[in-house]
Design an enzyme around this catalytic site. Structure first.
Site, PDB file in Angstrom:
ATOM      1  N   PRO A  89       0.833  -1.214   0.000  1.00  0.00           N
ATOM      2  CA  PRO A  89       0.000   0.000   0.000  1.00  0.00           C
ATOM      3  C   PRO A  89       0.861   1.255   0.000  1.00  0.00           C
ATOM      4  CG  PRO A  89      -0.105  -1.113   2.139  1.00  0.00           C
ATOM      5  CD  PRO A  89       0.692  -1.996   1.230  1.00  0.00           C
ATOM      6  N   GLN A 105      11.667   7.493  -2.834  1.00  0.00           N
ATOM      7  CA  GLN A 105      11.349   7.675  -1.411  1.00  0.00           C
ATOM      8  C   GLN A 105      11.029   6.329  -0.769  1.00  0.00           C
ATOM      9  OE1 GLN A 105       8.556  11.474  -1.185  1.00  0.00           O
ATOM     10  NE2 GLN A 105       8.413  10.468  -3.164  1.00  0.00           N
ATOM     11  N   ASN A 106      11.021   5.282  -1.585  1.00  0.00           N
ATOM     12  CA  ASN A 106      10.540   3.991  -1.088  1.00  0.00           C
ATOM     13  C   ASN A 106      11.588   3.258  -0.252  1.00  0.00           C
ATOM     14  OD1 ASN A 106       8.295   4.674  -2.468  1.00  0.00           O
ATOM     15  ND2 ASN A 106       8.610   3.258  -4.166  1.00  0.00           N
ATOM     16  N   CYS A 135      23.212   7.726  18.680  1.00  0.00           N
ATOM     17  CA  CYS A 135      24.622   8.027  18.404  1.00  0.00           C
ATOM     18  C   CYS A 135      25.071   7.538  17.036  1.00  0.00           C
ATOM     19  CB  CYS A 135      25.519   7.430  19.496  1.00  0.00           C
ATOM     20  SG  CYS A 135      25.666   5.621  19.406  1.00  0.00           S
ATOM     21  N   CYS A 192      21.839  -0.444  21.373  1.00  0.00           N
ATOM     22  CA  CYS A 192      23.177  -0.021  20.967  1.00  0.00           C
ATOM     23  C   CYS A 192      24.205  -0.431  22.023  1.00  0.00           C
ATOM     24  CB  CYS A 192      23.187   1.496  20.786  1.00  0.00           C
ATOM     25  SG  CYS A 192      24.805   2.175  20.433  1.00  0.00           S
ATOM     26  N   GLY A 229       4.230   8.076  -9.199  1.00  0.00           N
ATOM     27  CA  GLY A 229       3.639   7.482  -8.005  1.00  0.00           C
ATOM     28  C   GLY A 229       4.008   8.138  -6.693  1.00  0.00           C
ATOM     29  N   THR A 230       3.993   9.450  -6.687  1.00  0.00           N
ATOM     30  CA  THR A 230       4.251  10.148  -5.424  1.00  0.00           C
ATOM     31  C   THR A 230       3.285  11.315  -5.268  1.00  0.00           C
ATOM     32  OG1 THR A 230       5.843  11.458  -4.146  1.00  0.00           O
ATOM     33  CG2 THR A 230       6.129  11.456  -6.547  1.00  0.00           C
ATOM     34  N   SER A 231       2.929  11.609  -4.019  1.00  0.00           N
ATOM     35  CA  SER A 231       2.049  12.755  -3.759  1.00  0.00           C
ATOM     36  C   SER A 231       2.856  14.047  -3.670  1.00  0.00           C
ATOM     37  CB  SER A 231       1.274  12.532  -2.455  1.00  0.00           C
ATOM     38  OG  SER A 231       2.190  12.408  -1.380  1.00  0.00           O
ATOM     39  N   ASN A 252       0.864   9.471 -12.654  1.00  0.00           N
ATOM     40  CA  ASN A 252       0.268   9.342 -11.318  1.00  0.00           C
ATOM     41  C   ASN A 252      -1.249   9.255 -11.459  1.00  0.00           C
ATOM     42  OD1 ASN A 252       1.260   9.271  -8.570  1.00  0.00           O
ATOM     43  ND2 ASN A 252       0.005  11.069  -8.176  1.00  0.00           N
ATOM     44  N   ARG A 253      -1.887   8.877 -10.345  1.00  0.00           N
ATOM     45  CA  ARG A 253      -3.346   8.825 -10.390  1.00  0.00           C
ATOM     46  C   ARG A 253      -3.935  10.230 -10.427  1.00  0.00           C
ATOM     47  NH1 ARG A 253      -4.365   4.683  -6.306  1.00  0.00           N
ATOM     48  NH2 ARG A 253      -4.221   3.008  -7.808  1.00  0.00           N
TER      49      ARG A 253
HETATM   50  P1  OAD Z   1       1.973   8.814  -0.993  1.00  0.00           P
HETATM   51  O1  OAD Z   1       1.098   7.736  -0.475  1.00  0.00           O
HETATM   52  O2  OAD Z   1       1.946  10.108  -0.276  1.00  0.00           O
HETATM   53  O3  OAD Z   1       1.621   9.113  -2.515  1.00  0.00           O
HETATM   54  C1  OAD Z   1       1.478   8.077  -3.452  1.00  0.00           C
HETATM   55  C2  OAD Z   1       0.936   8.676  -4.751  1.00  0.00           C
HETATM   56  O4  OAD Z   1       0.904   7.629  -5.711  1.00  0.00           O
HETATM   57  C3  OAD Z   1      -0.474   9.216  -4.640  1.00  0.00           C
HETATM   58  O5  OAD Z   1      -0.591  10.415  -5.381  1.00  0.00           O
HETATM   59  C4  OAD Z   1      -1.341   8.123  -5.267  1.00  0.00           C
HETATM   60  O6  OAD Z   1      -2.507   8.608  -5.884  1.00  0.00           O
HETATM   61  C5  OAD Z   1      -0.389   7.568  -6.292  1.00  0.00           C
HETATM   62  N1  OAD Z   1      -0.623   6.167  -6.620  1.00  0.00           N
HETATM   63  C6  OAD Z   1      -0.704   5.107  -5.787  1.00  0.00           C
HETATM   64  N2  OAD Z   1      -0.880   3.964  -6.461  1.00  0.00           N
HETATM   65  C7  OAD Z   1      -0.936   4.303  -7.769  1.00  0.00           C
HETATM   66  C8  OAD Z   1      -1.126   3.583  -8.987  1.00  0.00           C
HETATM   67  N3  OAD Z   1      -1.284   2.259  -8.995  1.00  0.00           N
HETATM   68  N4  OAD Z   1      -1.140   4.272 -10.137  1.00  0.00           N
HETATM   69  C9  OAD Z   1      -0.967   5.614 -10.150  1.00  0.00           C
HETATM   70  N5  OAD Z   1      -0.777   6.351  -9.047  1.00  0.00           N
HETATM   71  C10 OAD Z   1      -0.777   5.704  -7.870  1.00  0.00           C
HETATM   72  O7  OAD Z   1       3.449   8.212  -1.069  1.00  0.00           O
HETATM   73  P2  OAD Z   1       4.814   9.001  -1.218  1.00  0.00           P
HETATM   74  O8  OAD Z   1       4.655  10.218  -2.046  1.00  0.00           O
HETATM   75  O9  OAD Z   1       5.838   8.021  -1.627  1.00  0.00           O
HETATM   76  O10 OAD Z   1       8.092   8.687   4.388  1.00  0.00           O
HETATM   77  O11 OAD Z   1       5.092   9.434   0.278  1.00  0.00           O
HETATM   78  C11 OAD Z   1       6.291  10.119   0.596  1.00  0.00           C
HETATM   79  C12 OAD Z   1       6.765   9.787   1.984  1.00  0.00           C
HETATM   80  O12 OAD Z   1       5.687   9.938   2.890  1.00  0.00           O
HETATM   81  C13 OAD Z   1       7.187   8.346   2.164  1.00  0.00           C
HETATM   82  O13 OAD Z   1       8.519   8.123   1.762  1.00  0.00           O
HETATM   83  C14 OAD Z   1       6.996   8.129   3.631  1.00  0.00           C
HETATM   84  C15 OAD Z   1       5.750   8.910   3.898  1.00  0.00           C
HETATM   85  O14 OAD Z   1       5.668   9.509   5.143  1.00  0.00           O
HETATM   86  C16 OAD Z   1       8.723   7.879   5.267  1.00  0.00           C
HETATM   87  O15 OAD Z   1       8.483   6.718   5.360  1.00  0.00           O
HETATM   88  C17 OAD Z   1       9.756   8.517   6.088  1.00  0.00           C
END
Ligand code: OAD
Length: 392
Positions: free
Chosen positions: A129, A202-203, A233, A254, A293-295, A318-319
């Site tokens: 997810p 970011q994954n 540390c 640690c 695939g990032t917000s 992206n979606r």
């Molecule tokens: P998000 O969940 O914030 O965003 C994922 C994006 O991908 C959204 O815009 C979805 O609509 C889109 N998406 C998901 N599945 C899709 C699909 N099958 N086809 C097209 N689009 C799809 O995830 P990230 O942007 O990666 O940080 O989040 C950034 C950071 O926030 C992560 O690295 C994490 C989190 O807090 C840490 O873990 C430190």
């Protein structure tokens, strides 16, 4: 300390202000050059490519993205390739959408240094997810951890007080249960064609390495489970021992300061890995940015997409529209294909004529991986990714 990336202030931000000790292996954030629209003369950018009339047509298709986005805002479904008409070099009108335009630039050899910027959406096709999709995203499904707000599970101060919620979640997040999907292999194919300058992800699922994208092409901006260290540390700790302790419900401690050890996943309030700062060299060199695939909600990562020259095409797959792709009017060289990422990437691969090659690569690599990969090893040691070939 003022964070140069955090405007508007509503973005969440990784820490930029942690005091540095000599033990700290990470470095301070340098300033990032943001090339603004006003610093580039559009006339100049056109003049620099006078012989390619088709390309000039492509770059002048501001309306492609705008029309698409407007349809998206109105809730109408569309496919970018059907959304607009553009003039062909011969003067006839032919349909051309974002994917056609970008693949045309690639086929013309105008693109040789692609930077991919990726997030959790590239792994949903592998059954992992994402974070923020309402209902299915990780942050909507953390009730059992009894935490004050969803992001607390990745907050370093909260972890310091109570590491148990993260460790419970980490049992599910540790790499080993999921396979890379078509999107990962498309990015690996960019590398094999000699077109990938760098992938910034970011994954933390390790699927980029697992599909064979080599270390030197990959920046895991939010860290990974491959190594572990004390959260106080930073003394390194054997990753496998940390994993075993966490899997057994224990807190790895640690040996130097007795702080809790955690995998080197970057938490809110922590510094990004040193490798992340490679962006200062990479982004000015990019001639195509693919955002997948990032917000684009988390800084400083999100603002990376604004550090390419304004004439450099940016393709969002992206979606939904995100980050600068939400604004109107869009930048003239911005393109987007909205919808399921696997579908969009496959469509792009088909236009490029790469689809069966990617399928073959995926089939052979996955078969090979399944026969001998230790699921706990996400280091990509078994990859044959050092081979690259050329597109041309
Ligand atoms: P998000 O969940 O914030 O965003 C994922 C994006 O991908 C959204 O815009 C979805 O609509 C889109 N998406 C998901 N599945 C899709 C699909 N099958 N086809 C097209 N689009 C799809 O995830 P990230 O942007 O990666 O940080 O989040 C950034 C950071 O926030 C992560 O690295 C994490 C989190 O807090 C840490 O873990 C430190």
């Amino acid at each position: 300390m003022f964070c140069p990336f955090c405007a508007p202030i509503t973005f969440e931000c990784m820490n930029m202000s942690k005091a540095k000790s000599t033990r700290d292996r990470r470095i301070a954030l340098p300033g990032v050059t943001r090339v603004t629209r006003s610093s580039i003369n559009p006339q100049d950018s056109r003049r620099s490519k006078p012989t390619d009339s088709g390309l000039v047509d492509d770059l002048s298709l501001m309306s492609v993205s705008e029309q698409q986005a407007s349809l998206a805002r109105k809730g109408k479904s569309y496919q970018s390739s059907k959304a607009v008409l553009s003039s062909s070099p011969s003067g006839s009108s032919v349909p051309r959408g974002a994917l056609e335009t970008i693949s045309r630039l690639m086929k013309l050899g105008r693109v040789r240094n692609i930077v991919v910027v990726a997030g959790a959406g590239i792994s949903t096709g592998s059954g992992i997810p994402d974070f923020r999709t309402p209902g299915t995203g990780l942050y909507a499904n953390l009730a059992k951890y009894d935490i004050p707000y969803p992001e607390a599970i990745f907050n370093i101060d909260y972890f310091s007080d109570n590491p148990h919620p993260f460790f419970s979640l980490a049992k599910e997040l540790y790499p080993g249960h999921h396979r890379p999907n078509y999107v990962h292999y498309f990015i690996r194919m960019l590398h094999q064609k000699g077109l990938l300058l760098r992938m910034y992800t970011q994954n933390i699922d390790g699927l980029e390495k697992l599909c064979g994208i080599p270390d030197d092409k990959l920046v895991e901006a939010h860290g990974s489970f491959a190594t572990a260290a004390c959260h106080l540390c930073y003394t390194p700790y054997p990753a496998e021992e940390a994993k075993q302790a966490i899997m057994n419900g224990n807190v790895p401690i640690c040996t130097f300061c007795a702080g809790a050890v955690k995998p080197n996943v970057v938490f809110f309030g922590e510094d990004l890995p040193e490798k992340y700062f490679q962006h200062a060299q990479d982004f000015p060199k990019a001639d195509l940015l693919m955002i997948m695939g990032t917000s684009l909600k988390i800084e400083p990562f999100a603002s990376l997409v604004n550090t390419v020259k304004s004439t450099v095409p940016r393709l969002l797959l992206n979606r939904d529209p995100v980050g600068p792709f939400e604004r109107r009017p869009l930048r003239r060289a911005d393109y987007m294909e909205l919808g399921d990422l696997s579908d969009s990437v496959q469509k792009l691969a088909e236009i490029l004529g790469w689809h069966s090659e990617i399928q073959d690569l995926m089939n052979s690599h996955e078969t090979g991986l399944c026969s001998y990969t230790d699921p706990s090893n996400s280091s990509g040691e078994n990859s044959d990714s050092s081979e690259t070939d050329s597109m041309h």
